[in-house]
Design an enzyme around this catalytic site. Structure first.
Site, PDB file in Angstrom:
ATOM      1  N   GLU A  13       0.817  -1.226   0.000  1.00 28.05           N
ATOM      2  CA  GLU A  13       0.000   0.000   0.000  1.00 28.05           C
ATOM      3  C   GLU A  13       0.848   1.273   0.000  1.00 28.05           C
ATOM      4  O   GLU A  13       0.354   2.343  -0.355  1.00 28.05           O
ATOM      5  CB  GLU A  13      -0.962  -0.013   1.204  1.00 28.05           C
ATOM      6  N   ASP A 208     -12.492  -4.355  -3.673  1.00 29.30           N
ATOM      7  CA  ASP A 208     -13.511  -5.419  -3.769  1.00 29.30           C
ATOM      8  C   ASP A 208     -14.832  -4.887  -3.252  1.00 29.30           C
ATOM      9  O   ASP A 208     -14.888  -3.810  -2.679  1.00 29.30           O
ATOM     10  CB  ASP A 208     -13.079  -6.655  -2.960  1.00 29.30           C
TER      11      ASP A 208
HETATM   12  N1  ADE Z   1      -9.800  -4.220   2.777  1.00 25.53           N
HETATM   13  C1  ADE Z   1     -10.048  -4.415   1.471  1.00 25.53           C
HETATM   14  N2  ADE Z   1     -11.186  -5.115   1.285  1.00 25.53           N
HETATM   15  C2  ADE Z   1     -11.688  -5.358   2.521  1.00 25.53           C
HETATM   16  C3  ADE Z   1     -12.830  -6.054   2.996  1.00 25.53           C
HETATM   17  N3  ADE Z   1     -13.685  -6.623   2.155  1.00 25.53           N
HETATM   18  N4  ADE Z   1     -13.010  -6.124   4.331  1.00 25.53           N
HETATM   19  C4  ADE Z   1     -12.122  -5.551   5.193  1.00 25.53           C
HETATM   20  N5  ADE Z   1     -11.021  -4.898   4.790  1.00 25.53           N
HETATM   21  C5  ADE Z   1     -10.793  -4.800   3.476  1.00 25.53           C
END
Ligand code: ADE
Length: 238
Positions: A13, A208
């Site tokens: 990151e 996501d």
């Molecule tokens: N970071 C990236 N995607 C995530 C998710 N679905 N839940 C928690 N942290 C995340």
């Protein structure tokens, strides 16, 4: 010269940001960190590791280091930034979009058994830690000057020590906290910054949709999301 601390939970990151400048690598206790100059600011860039406890430990460590170490002649910390990826909670958000938190909460804080509001730590007045609106305006203006194929959203980010990948959890976080996105560290950074009287900025790119597909799409899309994020943070800082 004022200091800006920039923290990612995972090395990937912050690595693209480190590559953009001339940084010196150092270490302090368990943390490796990179020091560089951007205009009239000193940047201190580091990795917390995943989760709220790791982030809180990291933020307080670097505040204390800057205050106490002779390496840092100027002690003032202007801003603490958390950059990284997040899962989308609101269906307004798409993969690759960026969310800047105007407030953060902990979706897994639950003292309802003692009669408190869900998400409220009874030692604080509110479920949410509010970000500085001037900083958010500045980020918006920077984004307006850029030609991007993603959107910038300003909204609530909910943090918790859970990777969210189910419809039920997603609905709970959206309905309970009005959250746009979820991740695992931002609210911890906000709480420690608030406790120390320092401004914070939590800025995250959507990797996501925090649903049943999340584990796969997170792995596939993470680096693309970080490219978008790094570009915006670079324009904001350098
Ligand atoms: N970071 C990236 N995607 C995530 C998710 N679905 N839940 C928690 N942290 C995340």
């Amino acid at each position: 010269m004022k200091n800006i601390i920039i923290i990612g939970a995972m090395a990937e990151e912050i690595e693209p940001l480190i590559k953009l400048g001339d940084f010196e690598k150092k270490s302090s206790n368990a943390f490796e960190y990179y020091v560089g100059i951007a205009g009239d600011h000193r940047l201190i860039v580091t990795v917390s590791k995943i989760g709220k406890v790791a982030m809180a430990t990291c933020v307080q460590h670097f505040i204390t280091l800057i205050n106490n170490s002779s390496e840092f002649e100027e002690k003032e910390i202007e801003l603490i930034i958390n950059m990284g990826v997040a899962g989308a909670i609101s269906n307004k958000l798409d993969q690759g979009d960026i969310v800047v938190a105007d407030r953060l909460c902990q979706h897994d804080m639950d003292v309802t058994g003692l009669g408190y509001e869900v998400g409220l730590n009874p030692d604080f007045e509110s479920v949410y830690f509010d970000a500085n609106s001037e900083i958010i305006e500045k980020i918006k203006k920077v984004h307006d000057t850029m030609d991007t194929d993603y959107k910038l959203h300003i909204g609530t980010i909910a943090s918790g020590d859970q990777f969210i990948s189910s419809h039920e959890k997603k609905v709970f976080i959206e309905e309970t906290f009005g959250a746009y996105a979820c991740e695992m560290e931002g609210a911890a950074l906000a709480q420690v910054a608030y406790t120390n009287g320092i401004d914070f900025l939590v800025i995250r790119a959507i990797s996501d949709l925090a649903d049943g597909e999340a584990p796969l799409s997170y792995v596939d899309f993470k680096s693309k999301a970080i490219v978008n994020l790094t570009e915006l943070v670079e324009k904001y800082i350098f």
